[in-house]
Design a protein around this motif. Sequence first.
Motif, PDB file in Angstrom:
ATOM      1  N   ASN A 112       0.966  -1.183   0.135  1.00 47.95           N
ATOM      2  CA  ASN A 112       0.380   0.237   0.298  1.00 47.95           C
ATOM      3  C   ASN A 112       1.205   0.917  -0.290  1.00 47.95           C
ATOM      4  O   ASN A 112       2.037   1.258   0.670  1.00 47.95           O
ATOM      5  CB  ASN A 112      -0.917  -0.148   0.736  1.00 47.95           C
ATOM      6  CG  ASN A 112      -2.525  -0.932   0.817  1.00 47.95           C
ATOM      7  OD1 ASN A 112      -2.803  -0.223   0.334  1.00 47.95           O
ATOM      8  ND2 ASN A 112      -2.297  -1.556   1.786  1.00 47.95           N
ATOM      9  N   THR A 113      -0.168   2.255  -0.256  1.00 42.74           N
ATOM     10  CA  THR A 113       0.599   4.095  -0.139  1.00 42.74           C
ATOM     11  C   THR A 113       0.037   4.437  -0.018  1.00 42.74           C
ATOM     12  O   THR A 113      -1.312   4.116   0.663  1.00 42.74           O
ATOM     13  CB  THR A 113       0.617   4.114  -1.935  1.00 42.74           C
ATOM     14  OG1 THR A 113      -0.338   4.507  -2.623  1.00 42.74           O
ATOM     15  CG2 THR A 113       1.680   3.372  -2.802  1.00 42.74           C
ATOM     16  N   PRO A 114       0.525   5.910   0.814  1.00 43.72           N
ATOM     17  CA  PRO A 114      -0.666   6.882   1.430  1.00 43.72           C
ATOM     18  C   PRO A 114      -1.399   6.280   0.979  1.00 43.72           C
ATOM     19  O   PRO A 114      -3.077   7.214   1.156  1.00 43.72           O
ATOM     20  CB  PRO A 114       0.775   8.247   1.806  1.00 43.72           C
ATOM     21  CG  PRO A 114       1.647   7.519   2.253  1.00 43.72           C
ATOM     22  CD  PRO A 114       1.923   6.625   0.707  1.00 43.72           C
ATOM     23  N   ALA A 115      -1.385   6.563  -0.360  1.00 45.09           N
ATOM     24  CA  ALA A 115      -2.492   7.223  -1.440  1.00 45.09           C
ATOM     25  C   ALA A 115      -3.224   6.098  -1.504  1.00 45.09           C
ATOM     26  O   ALA A 115      -4.699   5.695  -1.819  1.00 45.09           O
ATOM     27  CB  ALA A 115      -2.444   7.886  -3.201  1.00 45.09           C
ATOM     28  N   THR A 116      -3.031   5.053  -1.181  1.00 49.38           N
ATOM     29  CA  THR A 116      -3.902   3.377  -2.206  1.00 49.38           C
ATOM     30  C   THR A 116      -4.452   3.251  -0.565  1.00 49.38           C
ATOM     31  O   THR A 116      -5.432   1.956  -0.344  1.00 49.38           O
ATOM     32  CB  THR A 116      -3.439   2.745  -2.520  1.00 49.38           C
ATOM     33  OG1 THR A 116      -2.289   2.117  -1.917  1.00 49.38           O
ATOM     34  CG2 THR A 116      -3.038   3.380  -3.523  1.00 49.38           C
ATOM     35  N   THR A 117      -3.995   3.615  -0.022  1.00 49.86           N
ATOM     36  CA  THR A 117      -4.103   2.690   2.243  1.00 49.86           C
ATOM     37  C   THR A 117      -5.420   2.611   2.446  1.00 49.86           C
ATOM     38  O   THR A 117      -5.881   3.001   2.232  1.00 49.86           O
ATOM     39  CB  THR A 117      -3.462   3.094   2.930  1.00 49.86           C
ATOM     40  OG1 THR A 117      -3.520   2.147   4.675  1.00 49.86           O
ATOM     41  CG2 THR A 117      -3.080   4.625   3.095  1.00 49.86           C
ATOM     42  N   LEU A 118      -6.200   1.458   3.315  1.00 49.94           N
ATOM     43  CA  LEU A 118      -7.431   1.778   3.749  1.00 49.94           C
ATOM     44  C   LEU A 118      -7.086   2.065   4.732  1.00 49.94           C
ATOM     45  O   LEU A 118      -8.316   2.809   5.714  1.00 49.94           O
ATOM     46  CB  LEU A 118      -8.190   0.634   3.921  1.00 49.94           C
ATOM     47  CG  LEU A 118      -8.653  -0.093   2.381  1.00 49.94           C
ATOM     48  CD1 LEU A 118      -9.355  -1.318   1.531  1.00 49.94           C
ATOM     49  CD2 LEU A 118      -8.712   1.395   1.247  1.00 49.94           C
ATOM     50  N   SER A 119      -6.597   2.053   6.245  1.00 49.98           N
ATOM     51  CA  SER A 119      -5.971   1.661   6.995  1.00 49.98           C
ATOM     52  C   SER A 119      -5.547   3.235   7.708  1.00 49.98           C
ATOM     53  O   SER A 119      -4.991   3.325   8.894  1.00 49.98           O
ATOM     54  CB  SER A 119      -5.341   0.594   8.020  1.00 49.98           C
ATOM     55  OG  SER A 119      -4.378   0.232   7.887  1.00 49.98           O
ATOM     56  N   GLY A 120      -4.507   3.417   6.377  1.00 49.38           N
ATOM     57  CA  GLY A 120      -3.027   4.503   6.719  1.00 49.38           C
ATOM     58  C   GLY A 120      -2.114   3.837   7.810  1.00 49.38           C
ATOM     59  O   GLY A 120      -1.346   4.872   8.091  1.00 49.38           O
ATOM     60  N   GLY A 159       1.776  -1.637   6.591  1.00 46.38           N
ATOM     61  CA  GLY A 159       1.418  -1.909   5.464  1.00 46.38           C
ATOM     62  C   GLY A 159       1.802  -1.449   4.042  1.00 46.38           C
ATOM     63  O   GLY A 159       1.433  -1.677   3.294  1.00 46.38           O
ATOM     64  N   MET A 160       3.070  -0.676   4.303  1.00 45.12           N
ATOM     65  CA  MET A 160       3.436   0.304   3.137  1.00 45.12           C
ATOM     66  C   MET A 160       5.163  -0.345   3.065  1.00 45.12           C
ATOM     67  O   MET A 160       5.335   0.572   2.184  1.00 45.12           O
ATOM     68  CB  MET A 160       3.372   1.442   3.269  1.00 45.12           C
ATOM     69  CG  MET A 160       1.694   2.106   3.448  1.00 45.12           C
ATOM     70  SD  MET A 160       1.720   3.960   3.939  1.00 45.12           S
ATOM     71  CE  MET A 160       0.058   3.789   4.877  1.00 45.12           C
ATOM     72  N   ASP A 163       3.654 -15.627  -0.826  1.00 44.48           N
ATOM     73  CA  ASP A 163       2.416 -16.114   0.398  1.00 44.48           C
ATOM     74  C   ASP A 163       1.311 -14.878   0.439  1.00 44.48           C
ATOM     75  O   ASP A 163       0.745 -14.978   1.480  1.00 44.48           O
ATOM     76  CB  ASP A 163       3.041 -16.692   1.472  1.00 44.48           C
ATOM     77  CG  ASP A 163       2.191 -17.459   2.604  1.00 44.48           C
ATOM     78  OD1 ASP A 163       1.670 -17.874   1.988  1.00 44.48           O
ATOM     79  OD2 ASP A 163       1.783 -17.055   3.087  1.00 44.48           O
ATOM     80  N   ALA A 164       1.751 -13.404   0.210  1.00 44.83           N
ATOM     81  CA  ALA A 164       0.550 -12.354  -0.479  1.00 44.83           C
ATOM     82  C   ALA A 164      -0.971 -13.198  -0.194  1.00 44.83           C
ATOM     83  O   ALA A 164      -1.161 -12.709  -1.378  1.00 44.83           O
ATOM     84  CB  ALA A 164       1.082 -11.602  -0.958  1.00 44.83           C
ATOM     85  N   ARG A 165      -1.641 -13.081   0.123  1.00 46.00           N
ATOM     86  CA  ARG A 165      -3.289 -13.364  -0.292  1.00 46.00           C
ATOM     87  C   ARG A 165      -4.071 -12.864   0.806  1.00 46.00           C
ATOM     88  O   ARG A 165      -5.411 -13.086   0.645  1.00 46.00           O
ATOM     89  CB  ARG A 165      -3.623 -14.763   0.879  1.00 46.00           C
ATOM     90  CG  ARG A 165      -3.103 -14.988   2.398  1.00 46.00           C
ATOM     91  CD  ARG A 165      -3.082 -16.761   2.646  1.00 46.00           C
ATOM     92  NE  ARG A 165      -2.556 -16.800   4.068  1.00 46.00           N
ATOM     93  CZ  ARG A 165      -1.764 -16.553   4.448  1.00 46.00           C
ATOM     94  NH1 ARG A 165      -0.794 -16.560   3.916  1.00 46.00           N
ATOM     95  NH2 ARG A 165      -1.055 -17.160   6.034  1.00 46.00           N
ATOM     96  N   ASP A 166      -4.152 -11.214   1.326  1.00 49.32           N
ATOM     97  CA  ASP A 166      -4.138 -10.838   2.538  1.00 49.32           C
ATOM     98  C   ASP A 166      -4.050  -9.355   1.445  1.00 49.32           C
ATOM     99  O   ASP A 166      -3.898  -8.745   1.979  1.00 49.32           O
ATOM    100  CB  ASP A 166      -4.509 -10.500   3.358  1.00 49.32           C
ATOM    101  CG  ASP A 166      -5.796 -10.073   4.476  1.00 49.32           C
ATOM    102  OD1 ASP A 166      -6.510  -9.659   3.462  1.00 49.32           O
ATOM    103  OD2 ASP A 166      -5.343  -9.612   5.271  1.00 49.32           O
ATOM    104  N   LEU A 167      -4.969  -9.120   0.748  1.00 53.50           N
ATOM    105  CA  LEU A 167      -4.753  -7.642  -0.349  1.00 53.50           C
ATOM    106  C   LEU A 167      -5.764  -7.002  -0.556  1.00 53.50           C
ATOM    107  O   LEU A 167      -7.054  -7.431  -0.196  1.00 53.50           O
ATOM    108  CB  LEU A 167      -4.196  -8.178  -1.712  1.00 53.50           C
ATOM    109  CG  LEU A 167      -2.867  -9.013  -1.858  1.00 53.50           C
ATOM    110  CD1 LEU A 167      -2.447  -9.657  -3.104  1.00 53.50           C
ATOM    111  CD2 LEU A 167      -1.592  -8.062  -1.305  1.00 53.50           C
ATOM    112  N   ASP A 168      -5.337  -5.952   0.082  1.00 49.77           N
ATOM    113  CA  ASP A 168      -6.235  -4.656  -0.153  1.00 49.77           C
ATOM    114  C   ASP A 168      -6.599  -4.194  -1.732  1.00 49.77           C
ATOM    115  O   ASP A 168      -5.906  -4.796  -2.229  1.00 49.77           O
ATOM    116  CB  ASP A 168      -6.264  -3.571   0.228  1.00 49.77           C
ATOM    117  CG  ASP A 168      -6.108  -3.496   2.147  1.00 49.77           C
ATOM    118  OD1 ASP A 168      -6.549  -3.745   1.996  1.00 49.77           O
ATOM    119  OD2 ASP A 168      -5.647  -2.456   2.634  1.00 49.77           O
ATOM    120  N   ALA A 169      -7.696  -4.400  -1.979  1.00 55.87           N
ATOM    121  CA  ALA A 169      -8.124  -4.052  -3.742  1.00 55.87           C
ATOM    122  C   ALA A 169      -7.374  -2.876  -4.615  1.00 55.87           C
ATOM    123  O   ALA A 169      -6.904  -3.606  -5.437  1.00 55.87           O
ATOM    124  CB  ALA A 169      -9.661  -4.049  -3.430  1.00 55.87           C
TER     125      ALA A 169
END
Length: 191
Positions: A105-113, A117-118, A149-155
């Motif tokens: 994730n990036t600051p522009a795409t993160t859902l949680s901040g 996760g970045m 193994d990355a299986r929990d990805l935000d859209a």
Amino acid sequence: MPDFVCLGVPYWIGERAGAVNAVADVQATGIAAELNAPWVEVVAAAAAPDAVTAVNRALAAAVVAHPGRIPLIFAGDCTACIGALAGLAAQQPAVVWYDAHGDFNTPATTLSGFLGGMPLAALVGRGNEHLLAGVGLSPLPEPDIILTDARDLDAPEADALHHSQVTHLPQVEQLLTHPLPDRPLYIHFDT
């Protein structure tokens, strides 16, 4: 047996709270003695633009201070990869990233901040550039990264990963047949 150094990084997103016990628990297992390796606790100095950079500067210095030893880094969160790779930069390692999350994730795409996760996205220059600049690390080329193994990805994270040059191997077993770069590897393993 190769010469190792065990580096304990008891911080959670730059703060000692939270991760201190997890790293101490690893140390208490006796892994350093079992490997005949020194255990070095990384201590962040206050002179940095932010707490995460302070931790990563200290970690990079600890890696560099043990030339000829393979660092085993036990950290409280994934942002420690920045200091680890800054310390290993002279070896120009490729990266194998084992994690159930993409950390792309990036600051522009993160859902949680959540900064944890970045870090993989930051390593390739996709946001949080201040973290790399703080340790003098240039972005790594995306083709030098293997994520498995990355299986929990935000859209939005999955979309960014799909449109990147990062190799994504959804199943860990795929590493058995996937060609690895013929150079040093930094192996990130998030448990």
